[in-house]
Write a protein that holds these residues in place. Structure first.
Motif, PDB file in Angstrom:
ATOM      1  N   ARG A   1       0.847  -1.202   0.000  1.00  8.79           N
ATOM      2  CA  ARG A   1       0.000   0.000   0.000  1.00  8.79           C
ATOM      3  C   ARG A   1       0.879   1.247   0.000  1.00  8.79           C
ATOM      4  NH1 ARG A   1      -3.482  -1.358   3.697  1.00  8.79           N
ATOM      5  NH2 ARG A   1      -2.092  -0.804   5.398  1.00  8.79           N
ATOM      6  N   GLY A   2       1.926   1.252   0.836  1.00  9.41           N
ATOM      7  CA  GLY A   2       2.834   2.399   0.873  1.00  9.41           C
ATOM      8  C   GLY A   2       3.529   2.609  -0.459  1.00  9.41           C
ATOM      9  N   LEU A   3       3.971   1.532  -1.098  1.00 10.71           N
ATOM     10  CA  LEU A   3       4.614   1.647  -2.410  1.00 10.71           C
ATOM     11  C   LEU A   3       3.624   2.145  -3.463  1.00 10.71           C
ATOM     12  CD1 LEU A   3       6.781  -1.584  -2.308  1.00 10.71           C
ATOM     13  CD2 LEU A   3       7.599   0.782  -2.149  1.00 10.71           C
ATOM     14  N   ALA A   4       2.379   1.678  -3.391  1.00  9.00           N
ATOM     15  CA  ALA A   4       1.354   2.161  -4.329  1.00  9.00           C
ATOM     16  C   ALA A   4       1.142   3.663  -4.140  1.00  9.00           C
ATOM     17  CB  ALA A   4       0.045   1.398  -4.127  1.00  9.00           C
ATOM     18  N   GLN A   5       1.130   4.119  -2.892  1.00  6.36           N
ATOM     19  CA  GLN A   5       0.951   5.551  -2.636  1.00  6.36           C
ATOM     20  C   GLN A   5       2.140   6.359  -3.146  1.00  6.36           C
ATOM     21  OE1 GLN A   5       0.150   5.089   1.562  1.00  6.36           O
ATOM     22  NE2 GLN A   5      -2.045   5.485   1.239  1.00  6.36           N
ATOM     23  N   LEU A   6       3.360   5.824  -3.009  1.00  4.80           N
ATOM     24  CA  LEU A   6       4.521   6.532  -3.564  1.00  4.80           C
ATOM     25  C   LEU A   6       4.385   6.674  -5.080  1.00  4.80           C
ATOM     26  CD1 LEU A   6       7.601   5.047  -1.652  1.00  4.80           C
ATOM     27  CD2 LEU A   6       6.219   7.061  -1.092  1.00  4.80           C
ATOM     28  N   ALA A   7       3.958   5.599  -5.744  1.00  4.71           N
ATOM     29  CA  ALA A   7       3.809   5.639  -7.200  1.00  4.71           C
ATOM     30  C   ALA A   7       2.730   6.629  -7.615  1.00  4.71           C
ATOM     31  CB  ALA A   7       3.506   4.241  -7.739  1.00  4.71           C
ATOM     32  N   VAL A   8       1.630   6.675  -6.878  1.00  2.90           N
ATOM     33  CA  VAL A   8       0.571   7.645  -7.189  1.00  2.90           C
ATOM     34  C   VAL A   8       1.054   9.062  -6.896  1.00  2.90           C
ATOM     35  CG1 VAL A   8      -1.756   8.433  -6.573  1.00  2.90           C
ATOM     36  CG2 VAL A   8      -1.318   6.024  -6.920  1.00  2.90           C
ATOM     37  N   GLY A   9       1.832   9.229  -5.827  1.00  2.00           N
ATOM     38  CA  GLY A   9       2.391  10.546  -5.528  1.00  2.00           C
ATOM     39  C   GLY A   9       3.291  11.032  -6.648  1.00  2.00           C
ATOM     40  N   LEU A  10       4.140  10.139  -7.162  1.00  2.00           N
ATOM     41  CA  LEU A  10       4.994  10.492  -8.300  1.00  2.00           C
ATOM     42  C   LEU A  10       4.144  10.818  -9.520  1.00  2.00           C
ATOM     43  CD1 LEU A  10       7.738  10.841  -9.674  1.00  2.00           C
ATOM     44  CD2 LEU A  10       7.823   8.334  -9.943  1.00  2.00           C
ATOM     45  N   THR A  11       3.069  10.078  -9.713  1.00  2.00           N
ATOM     46  CA  THR A  11       2.158  10.340 -10.831  1.00  2.00           C
ATOM     47  C   THR A  11       1.601  11.754 -10.741  1.00  2.00           C
ATOM     48  OG1 THR A  11       1.523   8.006 -10.993  1.00  2.00           O
ATOM     49  CG2 THR A  11      -0.005   9.615 -11.936  1.00  2.00           C
ATOM     50  N   HIS A  12       1.056  12.107  -9.587  1.00  2.00           N
ATOM     51  CA  HIS A  12       0.471  13.446  -9.423  1.00  2.00           C
ATOM     52  C   HIS A  12       1.529  14.536  -9.574  1.00  2.00           C
ATOM     53  CE1 HIS A  12      -3.726  12.691  -8.513  1.00  2.00           C
ATOM     54  NE2 HIS A  12      -3.331  11.596  -7.872  1.00  2.00           N
ATOM     55  N   ALA A  13       2.708  14.308  -9.008  1.00  2.58           N
ATOM     56  CA  ALA A  13       3.780  15.299  -9.132  1.00  2.58           C
ATOM     57  C   ALA A  13       4.159  15.503 -10.597  1.00  2.58           C
ATOM     58  CB  ALA A  13       4.990  14.861  -8.309  1.00  2.58           C
ATOM     59  N   ALA A  14       4.261  14.414 -11.352  1.00  2.00           N
ATOM     60  CA  ALA A  14       4.625  14.516 -12.766  1.00  2.00           C
ATOM     61  C   ALA A  14       3.511  15.159 -13.596  1.00  2.00           C
ATOM     62  CB  ALA A  14       4.957  13.126 -13.330  1.00  2.00           C
ATOM     63  N   ARG A  15       2.289  15.047 -13.139  1.00  2.65           N
ATOM     64  CA  ARG A  15       1.153  15.698 -13.817  1.00  2.65           C
ATOM     65  C   ARG A  15       1.064  17.185 -13.473  1.00  2.65           C
ATOM     66  NH1 ARG A  15      -3.919  11.647 -12.546  1.00  2.65           N
ATOM     67  NH2 ARG A  15      -3.373   9.950 -13.976  1.00  2.65           N
ATOM     68  N   GLY A  16       1.891  17.643 -12.527  1.00  4.71           N
ATOM     69  CA  GLY A  16       1.886  19.046 -12.133  1.00  4.71           C
ATOM     70  C   GLY A  16       1.018  19.345 -10.926  1.00  4.71           C
ATOM     71  N   ASN A  17       0.506  18.328 -10.267  1.00  2.00           N
ATOM     72  CA  ASN A  17      -0.312  18.500  -9.074  1.00  2.00           C
ATOM     73  C   ASN A  17       0.603  18.429  -7.859  1.00  2.00           C
ATOM     74  OD1 ASN A  17      -2.035  18.312  -6.887  1.00  2.00           O
ATOM     75  ND2 ASN A  17      -3.186  16.561  -7.652  1.00  2.00           N
ATOM     76  N   ALA A  18       1.197  19.568  -7.514  1.00  4.92           N
ATOM     77  CA  ALA A  18       2.179  19.606  -6.426  1.00  4.92           C
ATOM     78  C   ALA A  18       1.556  19.247  -5.085  1.00  4.92           C
ATOM     79  CB  ALA A  18       2.825  20.989  -6.352  1.00  4.92           C
ATOM     80  N   VAL A  19       0.370  19.767  -4.792  1.00  2.17           N
ATOM     81  CA  VAL A  19      -0.256  19.511  -3.495  1.00  2.17           C
ATOM     82  C   VAL A  19      -0.571  18.025  -3.336  1.00  2.17           C
ATOM     83  CG1 VAL A  19      -2.285  19.972  -2.065  1.00  2.17           C
ATOM     84  CG2 VAL A  19      -1.161  21.846  -3.273  1.00  2.17           C
ATOM     85  N   GLY A  20      -1.259  17.450  -4.317  1.00  2.12           N
ATOM     86  CA  GLY A  20      -1.610  16.034  -4.254  1.00  2.12           C
ATOM     87  C   GLY A  20      -0.387  15.140  -4.305  1.00  2.12           C
ATOM     88  N   GLY A  21       0.587  15.497  -5.135  1.00  4.09           N
ATOM     89  CA  GLY A  21       1.796  14.704  -5.240  1.00  4.09           C
ATOM     90  C   GLY A  21       2.548  14.655  -3.926  1.00  4.09           C
ATOM     91  N   ALA A  22       2.776  15.822  -3.321  1.00  4.36           N
ATOM     92  CA  ALA A  22       3.506  15.875  -2.050  1.00  4.36           C
ATOM     93  C   ALA A  22       2.740  15.135  -0.957  1.00  4.36           C
ATOM     94  CB  ALA A  22       3.752  17.324  -1.641  1.00  4.36           C
ATOM     95  N   ARG A  23       1.421  15.313  -0.932  1.00  2.00           N
ATOM     96  CA  ARG A  23       0.607  14.655   0.098  1.00  2.00           C
ATOM     97  C   ARG A  23       0.722  13.130  -0.008  1.00  2.00           C
ATOM     98  NH1 ARG A  23      -4.570  16.895  -0.646  1.00  2.00           N
ATOM     99  NH2 ARG A  23      -3.876  18.575   0.698  1.00  2.00           N
ATOM    100  N   LEU A  24       0.606  12.602  -1.221  1.00  2.00           N
ATOM    101  CA  LEU A  24       0.663  11.148  -1.396  1.00  2.00           C
ATOM    102  C   LEU A  24       2.076  10.600  -1.181  1.00  2.00           C
ATOM    103  CD1 LEU A  24      -1.901  10.902  -4.251  1.00  2.00           C
ATOM    104  CD2 LEU A  24      -1.978   9.576  -2.139  1.00  2.00           C
ATOM    105  N   LEU A  25       3.080  11.350  -1.571  1.00  2.00           N
ATOM    106  CA  LEU A  25       4.454  10.920  -1.300  1.00  2.00           C
ATOM    107  C   LEU A  25       4.683  10.801   0.208  1.00  2.00           C
ATOM    108  CD1 LEU A  25       6.254  13.037  -4.006  1.00  2.00           C
ATOM    109  CD2 LEU A  25       6.310  10.528  -3.866  1.00  2.00           C
ATOM    110  N   ARG A  26       4.213  11.783   0.948  1.00  2.00           N
ATOM    111  CA  ARG A  26       4.369  11.741   2.410  1.00  2.00           C
ATOM    112  C   ARG A  26       3.528  10.634   3.030  1.00  2.00           C
ATOM    113  NH1 ARG A  26       4.810  17.492   2.032  1.00  2.00           N
ATOM    114  NH2 ARG A  26       6.965  18.015   2.505  1.00  2.00           N
ATOM    115  N   ARG A  27       2.309  10.457   2.544  1.00  2.00           N
ATOM    116  CA  ARG A  27       1.444   9.393   3.074  1.00  2.00           C
ATOM    117  C   ARG A  27       2.089   8.030   2.837  1.00  2.00           C
ATOM    118  NH1 ARG A  27      -4.188   9.767   0.680  1.00  2.00           N
ATOM    119  NH2 ARG A  27      -4.167  11.678   1.901  1.00  2.00           N
ATOM    120  N   GLY A  28       2.634   7.827   1.637  1.00  2.00           N
ATOM    121  CA  GLY A  28       3.312   6.562   1.357  1.00  2.00           C
ATOM    122  C   GLY A  28       4.530   6.363   2.234  1.00  2.00           C
TER     123      GLY A  28
END
Length: 168
Positions: free
Chosen positions: A82-109
């Motif tokens: 689950r943590g690895l999945a959240q890191l991957a989704v965080g990277l996805t959001h960050a690469a899409r330009g969603n800084a808030v969502g990307g950072a949040r999911l990276l930290r959650r993971g």
């Protein structure tokens, strides 16, 4: 009828093509093949497939591989996947330009991997390195840094060096 694609159980299954970051493309456009869902893999197969997708700049698809492991593997390993999945989704959001969502999911993971209840099997995965990577990337993303998913791809196993000129 809503017009949405549904599977036999009524869950939404959009047939719309998607790009490498999982963003929907217009119907008829060529897209990236979607990851099949519900694939049961060994931990080593999960890591190898996810790393291949991360290296290709497709963290959204890597997230689906981790999600399969999370849902099909032993309960003790669920926090890891689950943590690895959240890191991957965080990277996805960050690469899409969603800084808030990307950072949040990276930290959650990262918290899921390092926090209480994360003491299950690690399968040789570099959990401390991934936690560091996620926290550092979250800070950079919040600071306005643009993210290239392939260039920022983490190494899942310790000492697992990317090919020359690839990944990070």
């Amino acid at each position: 009828m809503s017009g949405r694609d549904r599977d036999a159980e009524g869950r939404a299954r959009s047939a719309r093509p998607r790009d490498g970051l999982g963003r929907p493309l217009p119907y008829g456009e060529p897209g990236v093949a979607r990851q099949p869902e519900g694939v049961v893999r060994t931990p080593a197969e999960t890591v190898a497939e996810a790393q291949r997708l991360l290296d290709a700049g497709m963290p959204f698809h890597a997230h689906e591989v981790f999600e399969d492991a999370w849902k099909s593997g032993p309960e003790a390993a669920a926090p890891l996947w689950r943590g690895l999945a959240q890191l991957a989704v965080g990277l996805t959001h960050a690469a899409r330009g969603n800084a808030v969502g990307g950072a949040r999911l990276l930290r959650r993971g990262a918290e899921g991997l390092a926090g209480p209840g994360a003491a299950g099997p690690a399968y040789g995965i570099d959990v401390p390195g991934l936690v560091r990577w996620a926290r550092e990337l979250a800070l950079r993303v919040e600071g306005g840094q643009a993210v290239d998913a392939a260039a920022e791809a983490p190494r899942i196993l310790p000492g697992d060096e990317p090919p020359a000129g690839e990944g990070g």
